[in-house]
Design an enzyme around this catalytic site. Sequence first.
Site, PDB file in Angstrom:
ATOM      1  N   LEU A   1      15.783 -41.616  -4.449  1.00 52.57           N
ATOM      2  CA  LEU A   1      15.433 -42.965  -4.027  1.00 52.57           C
ATOM      3  C   LEU A   1      15.788 -43.985  -5.090  1.00 52.57           C
ATOM      4  O   LEU A   1      16.303 -45.063  -4.786  1.00 52.57           O
ATOM      5  CB  LEU A   1      13.949 -43.032  -3.693  1.00 52.57           C
ATOM      6  CG  LEU A   1      13.601 -42.332  -2.390  1.00 52.57           C
ATOM      7  CD1 LEU A   1      12.108 -42.375  -2.151  1.00 52.57           C
ATOM      8  CD2 LEU A   1      14.340 -42.969  -1.231  1.00 52.57           C
TER       9      LEU A   1
ATOM     10  N   LEU B   1       7.523 -42.903  -4.468  1.00 54.02           N
ATOM     11  CA  LEU B   1       8.566 -43.454  -3.603  1.00 54.02           C
ATOM     12  C   LEU B   1       8.612 -44.966  -3.790  1.00 54.02           C
ATOM     13  O   LEU B   1       9.677 -45.574  -3.893  1.00 54.02           O
ATOM     14  CB  LEU B   1       8.279 -43.104  -2.141  1.00 54.02           C
ATOM     15  CG  LEU B   1       8.145 -41.601  -1.833  1.00 54.02           C
ATOM     16  CD1 LEU B   1       7.907 -41.380  -0.338  1.00 54.02           C
ATOM     17  CD2 LEU B   1       9.383 -40.834  -2.266  1.00 54.02           C
TER      18      LEU B   1
ATOM     19  N   HIS C   1       3.742 -30.812 -10.040  1.00 54.47           N
ATOM     20  CA  HIS C   1       4.316 -31.622  -8.985  1.00 54.47           C
ATOM     21  C   HIS C   1       5.176 -32.778  -9.488  1.00 54.47           C
ATOM     22  O   HIS C   1       6.185 -33.125  -8.895  1.00 54.47           O
ATOM     23  CB  HIS C   1       3.159 -32.185  -8.154  1.00 54.47           C
ATOM     24  CG  HIS C   1       3.574 -32.998  -6.990  1.00 54.47           C
ATOM     25  ND1 HIS C   1       4.322 -32.480  -5.962  1.00 54.47           N
ATOM     26  CD2 HIS C   1       3.353 -34.295  -6.678  1.00 54.47           C
ATOM     27  CE1 HIS C   1       4.547 -33.433  -5.066  1.00 54.47           C
ATOM     28  NE2 HIS C   1       3.978 -34.540  -5.477  1.00 54.47           N
TER      29      HIS C   1
ATOM     30  N   ARG D   1      -5.469 -36.996  -7.645  1.00 56.93           N
ATOM     31  CA  ARG D   1      -4.994 -35.612  -7.724  1.00 56.93           C
ATOM     32  C   ARG D   1      -5.536 -34.840  -8.909  1.00 56.93           C
ATOM     33  O   ARG D   1      -5.876 -33.674  -8.789  1.00 56.93           O
ATOM     34  CB  ARG D   1      -3.478 -35.640  -7.811  1.00 56.93           C
ATOM     35  CG  ARG D   1      -2.895 -36.140  -6.537  1.00 56.93           C
ATOM     36  CD  ARG D   1      -1.416 -36.318  -6.622  1.00 56.93           C
ATOM     37  NE  ARG D   1      -0.950 -36.708  -5.297  1.00 56.93           N
ATOM     38  CZ  ARG D   1       0.286 -37.042  -5.013  1.00 56.93           C
ATOM     39  NH1 ARG D   1       1.201 -37.028  -5.963  1.00 56.93           N
ATOM     40  NH2 ARG D   1       0.622 -37.369  -3.790  1.00 56.93           N
TER      41      ARG D   1
ATOM     42  N   GLY E   1      18.131 -43.773  -7.655  1.00 55.46           N
ATOM     43  CA  GLY E   1      19.572 -43.910  -7.858  1.00 55.46           C
ATOM     44  C   GLY E   1      20.295 -44.487  -6.650  1.00 55.46           C
ATOM     45  O   GLY E   1      21.146 -45.369  -6.783  1.00 55.46           O
TER      46      GLY E   1
ATOM     47  N   GLU F   1      11.522 -41.436 -11.222  1.00 55.96           N
ATOM     48  CA  GLU F   1      10.661 -40.489 -11.941  1.00 55.96           C
ATOM     49  C   GLU F   1      11.176 -40.241 -13.364  1.00 55.96           C
ATOM     50  O   GLU F   1      10.431 -39.790 -14.237  1.00 55.96           O
ATOM     51  CB  GLU F   1      10.560 -39.173 -11.153  1.00 55.96           C
ATOM     52  CG  GLU F   1       9.458 -38.267 -11.653  1.00 55.96           C
ATOM     53  CD  GLU F   1       9.243 -37.022 -10.794  1.00 55.96           C
ATOM     54  OE1 GLU F   1       9.598 -37.047  -9.599  1.00 55.96           O
ATOM     55  OE2 GLU F   1       8.712 -36.034 -11.332  1.00 55.96           O
TER      56      GLU F   1
ATOM     57  N   HIS G   1      -0.650 -31.142  -8.587  1.00 56.47           N
ATOM     58  CA  HIS G   1      -1.038 -31.541  -7.231  1.00 56.47           C
ATOM     59  C   HIS G   1      -2.039 -30.538  -6.690  1.00 56.47           C
ATOM     60  O   HIS G   1      -1.816 -29.336  -6.771  1.00 56.47           O
ATOM     61  CB  HIS G   1       0.212 -31.581  -6.356  1.00 56.47           C
ATOM     62  CG  HIS G   1       0.026 -32.349  -5.083  1.00 56.47           C
ATOM     63  ND1 HIS G   1      -0.841 -31.939  -4.103  1.00 56.47           N
ATOM     64  CD2 HIS G   1       0.588 -33.499  -4.640  1.00 56.47           C
ATOM     65  CE1 HIS G   1      -0.797 -32.820  -3.100  1.00 56.47           C
ATOM     66  NE2 HIS G   1       0.057 -33.772  -3.405  1.00 56.47           N
TER      67      HIS G   1
HETATM   68  C1  LIG Z   1       7.169 -31.787  -2.302  1.00 58.96           C
HETATM   69  C2  LIG Z   1       7.046 -33.191  -2.797  1.00 58.96           C
HETATM   70  C3  LIG Z   1       6.448 -34.170  -2.005  1.00 58.96           C
HETATM   71  C4  LIG Z   1       6.318 -35.482  -2.459  1.00 58.96           C
HETATM   72  N1  LIG Z   1       5.725 -36.416  -1.664  1.00 58.96           N
HETATM   73  C5  LIG Z   1       5.645 -37.693  -2.094  1.00 58.96           C
HETATM   74  C6  LIG Z   1       5.080 -38.696  -1.251  1.00 58.96           C
HETATM   75  O1  LIG Z   1       4.662 -38.435  -0.127  1.00 58.96           O
HETATM   76  N2  LIG Z   1       5.022 -39.969  -1.704  1.00 58.96           N
HETATM   77  C7  LIG Z   1       5.503 -40.300  -2.953  1.00 58.96           C
HETATM   78  O2  LIG Z   1       5.447 -41.465  -3.295  1.00 58.96           O
HETATM   79  N3  LIG Z   1       6.060 -39.367  -3.748  1.00 58.96           N
HETATM   80  C8  LIG Z   1       6.142 -38.076  -3.361  1.00 58.96           C
HETATM   81  N4  LIG Z   1       6.693 -37.133  -4.187  1.00 58.96           N
HETATM   82  C9  LIG Z   1       7.319 -37.550  -5.455  1.00 58.96           C
HETATM   83  C10 LIG Z   1       8.679 -38.148  -5.194  1.00 58.96           C
HETATM   84  O3  LIG Z   1       9.314 -37.457  -4.162  1.00 58.96           O
HETATM   85  C11 LIG Z   1       9.597 -38.124  -6.395  1.00 58.96           C
HETATM   86  O4  LIG Z   1       8.933 -38.543  -7.534  1.00 58.96           O
HETATM   87  C12 LIG Z   1      10.772 -39.054  -6.178  1.00 58.96           C
HETATM   88  O5  LIG Z   1      11.405 -38.738  -4.967  1.00 58.96           O
HETATM   89  C13 LIG Z   1      11.771 -38.996  -7.304  1.00 58.96           C
HETATM   90  O6  LIG Z   1      12.884 -39.773  -6.977  1.00 58.96           O
HETATM   91  P1  LIG Z   1      14.021 -40.062  -8.027  1.00 58.96           P
HETATM   92  O7  LIG Z   1      14.993 -40.958  -7.374  1.00 58.96           O
HETATM   93  O8  LIG Z   1      13.441 -40.502  -9.303  1.00 58.96           O
HETATM   94  O9  LIG Z   1      14.686 -38.641  -8.329  1.00 58.96           O
HETATM   95  P2  LIG Z   1      15.170 -37.422  -7.408  1.00 58.96           P
HETATM   96  O10 LIG Z   1      14.937 -37.631  -5.979  1.00 58.96           O
HETATM   97  O11 LIG Z   1      14.621 -36.206  -8.056  1.00 58.96           O
HETATM   98  O12 LIG Z   1      16.728 -37.445  -7.590  1.00 58.96           O
HETATM   99  C14 LIG Z   1      17.367 -37.005  -8.750  1.00 58.96           C
HETATM  100  C15 LIG Z   1      18.849 -37.169  -8.557  1.00 58.96           C
HETATM  101  O13 LIG Z   1      19.499 -36.956  -9.789  1.00 58.96           O
HETATM  102  C16 LIG Z   1      20.560 -36.026  -9.638  1.00 58.96           C
HETATM  103  N5  LIG Z   1      20.711 -35.381 -10.937  1.00 58.96           N
HETATM  104  C17 LIG Z   1      19.794 -34.750 -11.692  1.00 58.96           C
HETATM  105  N6  LIG Z   1      20.321 -34.347 -12.859  1.00 58.96           N
HETATM  106  C18 LIG Z   1      21.604 -34.747 -12.851  1.00 58.96           C
HETATM  107  C19 LIG Z   1      22.681 -34.636 -13.776  1.00 58.96           C
HETATM  108  N7  LIG Z   1      22.540 -34.071 -14.967  1.00 58.96           N
HETATM  109  N8  LIG Z   1      23.894 -35.135 -13.410  1.00 58.96           N
HETATM  110  C20 LIG Z   1      24.075 -35.741 -12.201  1.00 58.96           C
HETATM  111  N9  LIG Z   1      23.074 -35.892 -11.304  1.00 58.96           N
HETATM  112  C21 LIG Z   1      21.868 -35.396 -11.624  1.00 58.96           C
HETATM  113  C22 LIG Z   1      20.144 -35.152  -8.504  1.00 58.96           C
HETATM  114  O14 LIG Z   1      21.251 -34.526  -7.919  1.00 58.96           O
HETATM  115  C23 LIG Z   1      19.492 -36.184  -7.590  1.00 58.96           C
HETATM  116  O15 LIG Z   1      20.477 -36.851  -6.863  1.00 58.96           O
HETATM  117  C24 LIG Z   1       6.801 -35.816  -3.742  1.00 58.96           C
HETATM  118  C25 LIG Z   1       7.409 -34.846  -4.528  1.00 58.96           C
HETATM  119  C26 LIG Z   1       7.501 -33.543  -4.083  1.00 58.96           C
HETATM  120  C27 LIG Z   1       8.096 -32.504  -4.989  1.00 58.96           C
END
Ligand SMILES: Cc1cc2nc3c(=O)[nH]c(=O)nc-3n(C[C@H](O)[C@H](O)[C@H](O)COP(=O)(O)OP(=O)(O)OC[C@H]3O[C@@H](n4cnc5c(N)ncnc54)[C@H](O)[C@@H]3O)c2cc1C
Lengths: 647, 134
Positions: free
Chosen positions: A45, A450, A410, A339, A47, A434, A268
Amino acid sequence: MSEKLNAKIPEGPLMEKWTRHKAAIRVVNPANKLKLDIIVVGTGLGGASAAASLGELGYNVKVFCISDSPRRAHSVAAQGGINAVKNYPNDNDSIYRLFHDTIKGGDYRSREANVYRLAEVSNLIIDQCVAQGVPFARDYGGLLDNRSFGGAQVSRTFYARGQTGQQLLLGAYASLNRAISKGQVKSYPRHEMLDLILIDGHANGIITRNLVTGEIERHSAHAVVIATGGYGNVFFLSTNAMNSNGSAVWQCYKKGAFFGNPGFEQIHPSCIPISGDQQSKLTLMSESLRNDGRVWVPKKKEDIEKLRNKQIKASQIPEEGRDYYLERRYPAFGNLVPRDVASRAAKERCDAGYGVNETGLAVFLDFSTAIQHLGKHVIEERYGNLFQMYEKIVDVNPYNEPMMIYPAIHYTMGGLWVDYNLQTTIPGLYAIGEANFSDHGGNRLGASALMQGLADGYFILPYTIGDYLAGKIQEKKTDTNHPAFEKAEKKINEKIAKLFAIKGIEPADYYHRLLGKIMWNYVGMSRNEAGLKKAIEDIRVLRDEFWKNVCVPGENNEFNQELEKALRVADFLEISELMAMDALNRKESCGGHFREEMQTEDGETKRDDQNFSYVSCWEHKDNDTHEMHKEPLNYEFVKLATRNYKD
Amino acid sequence: MVNRGAFDKILQAGGFVSVNTGGVPDGNAIPVAKEKADESMDAASCIGCGACVATCKNSSAMLFVASRVSSLALLPQGKVEAARRAKAMVAKMDELGFGSCTNTQACEAECPKGISITHIARLNREYLCAKLKD
Ligand SMILES: Cc1cc2nc3c(=O)[nH]c(=O)nc-3n(C[C@H](O)[C@H](O)[C@H](O)COP(=O)(O)OP(=O)(O)OC[C@H]3O[C@@H](n4cnc5c(N)ncnc54)[C@H](O)[C@@H]3O)c2cc1C
């Protein structure tokens, strides 16, 4: 305090900081934007929303991810929902209330100004997603529906069945696709970042490995945005996607970016309990279930025995034989405590011998009261797919028998330290989602990750990065033949060659699993000085063992998942040590960080505001040593108080 | 190793609502009938896994394309450019060499998310209307 640690919090009243800041920072005119390149690493979300928004603005964006398509980032796993302060239910929600809930939920260890801004932009996110065609749940009148999440007494969570993350990501990814189709963004799936390039102390590019061909590639840019998610997989067993990792964050750390609060992890309370030694992933049961589910264990040890021997079913235990321990201990919030509180309470009951399954590590989450009151169809409509998922995995029908749940790792509140502009201590290096440490303090509230990822990517970074880039319009593109690229590439090739050369016996997973056990036992839900010291020693031994004895089969110049894993595990074996060091340093309990030495008489966390009201900011030093600096947390607007969910 | 890059390309051809970040109306400004929102959600639950293509004797990607077209066409926000979207996505699908749909319903049977072929009917309708207007 290190001079690099300037949080750049704008002057003025809390409510006006962001508005004033936006007015004060520089912007880049459209013609100049075309001359500026930005690298975004990660398509979750954070990126995806950032890359799309920056592309739309006219910058040249390159976006990288590990998976075969940007849409397959870990964010798709999010089930429950996303917070915003629309106050549609008329339950007296407001920006201030969400701000305050978040500060309190984080146990007063986050930065006021950032959190207030997060609450302030939350409503824009919902509008944006609706405009993109995200099919949020609606009521019969056609308006958006809300539910409640932990740590809040209002209903402010928007959701799309049990797939909120996937739907929000589809929205951001669609915008990204639109930007790609217009040539504003170039996408590099299956490209893993392996190092950050600094030129004169500024972030100017990255090195990647093409995961299909093994080719090491160089990419330059005027700024780099890290959106690579959390490092919870350091625990091996977690609710995170299998390829979630901490490597990109760690590379930045080793290049000089400070690491904020590495020891703050979220456990969690509601995951499907571990069922064997071979398991490699844990399944989350969304927090939204605690809207209608009641958590309990039997009051009597005989009932526990009978349950474990399968002589009775949970539903046969009468009401008076049940201990709804969250409702008992926290009458005001009941089953919807945050949590960390719910997780520790489950552990407390299980440690006391009241765990309801054979391993003694499970409690019940029961829907019978809700089914009685609302009818099965309402529960089905709200949680149908979660119930299905549970039944598929556990083979028990949660409409008839309560679910069994247990806490699991989590989320990581810690991450790259960023200032108010989301810039790390390295100029030109930003961190969002995150991957940064910013908003959640010692504990994140449900449905706020999110929100934070999209706030950062859609509405904050696109403004703040302009202020930096405005100073770069005269700067030519960095030549990828620059010695800094040369040197970094050489180092990576050596590291890869070294891994292949070990030709040991055990696969990377073996070490990862052992690391996970150390972390769970000593750096998990409950921590103490002796345990943390032991963890640090054990991690060092394991790391040496890994570098002597790991087996990486295959070649570099091919699709090689064992190599990918080995590189990530090598980093986890270092991150883990810093996490333990941070937890050891923080001799107080706050949020998810529970130091046994610091608890109240009834087992609640005991903060030490006098000595620990700061963000611990770690700096990497020569010979892989770490130095800690403090960013003091000055609460100007909120009065520090003991978290109270009882009344 | 699976490569679903072609799906990305189809979506890049038009699987979006053309809005930039910012400057959009309030989330509740346009009511959406619950039934429509639910049906849109049904279609949106496609995870792009490709099982539909793999199981189809013609290797058609119709169910995948239909789920996106239908999900957006059901919402007022997506309706605005529904015709253009349907045409662009179908053209891209054809260009990439996916086969045509002969209505065997194998895709629906295989879909792990239970996406119904009624969405293909909606895609056909959108597509036809778009073509008629040309
Ligand atoms: C099961 C579960 C349920 C959840 N439910 C909720 C919810 O209901 N509400 C809420 O607010 N939050 C929820 N969360 C937390 C939330 O989903 C995450 O914190 C959030 O989606 C993280 O988003 P992000 O964009 O930071 O990273 P991510 O979605 O983790 O994306 C990381 C990206 O980086 C890329 N990447 C990683 N390392 C590299 C690298 N070295 N080189 C190139 N690319 C790389 C990956 O391919 C990916 O595209 C939940 C989490 C889990 C595990």
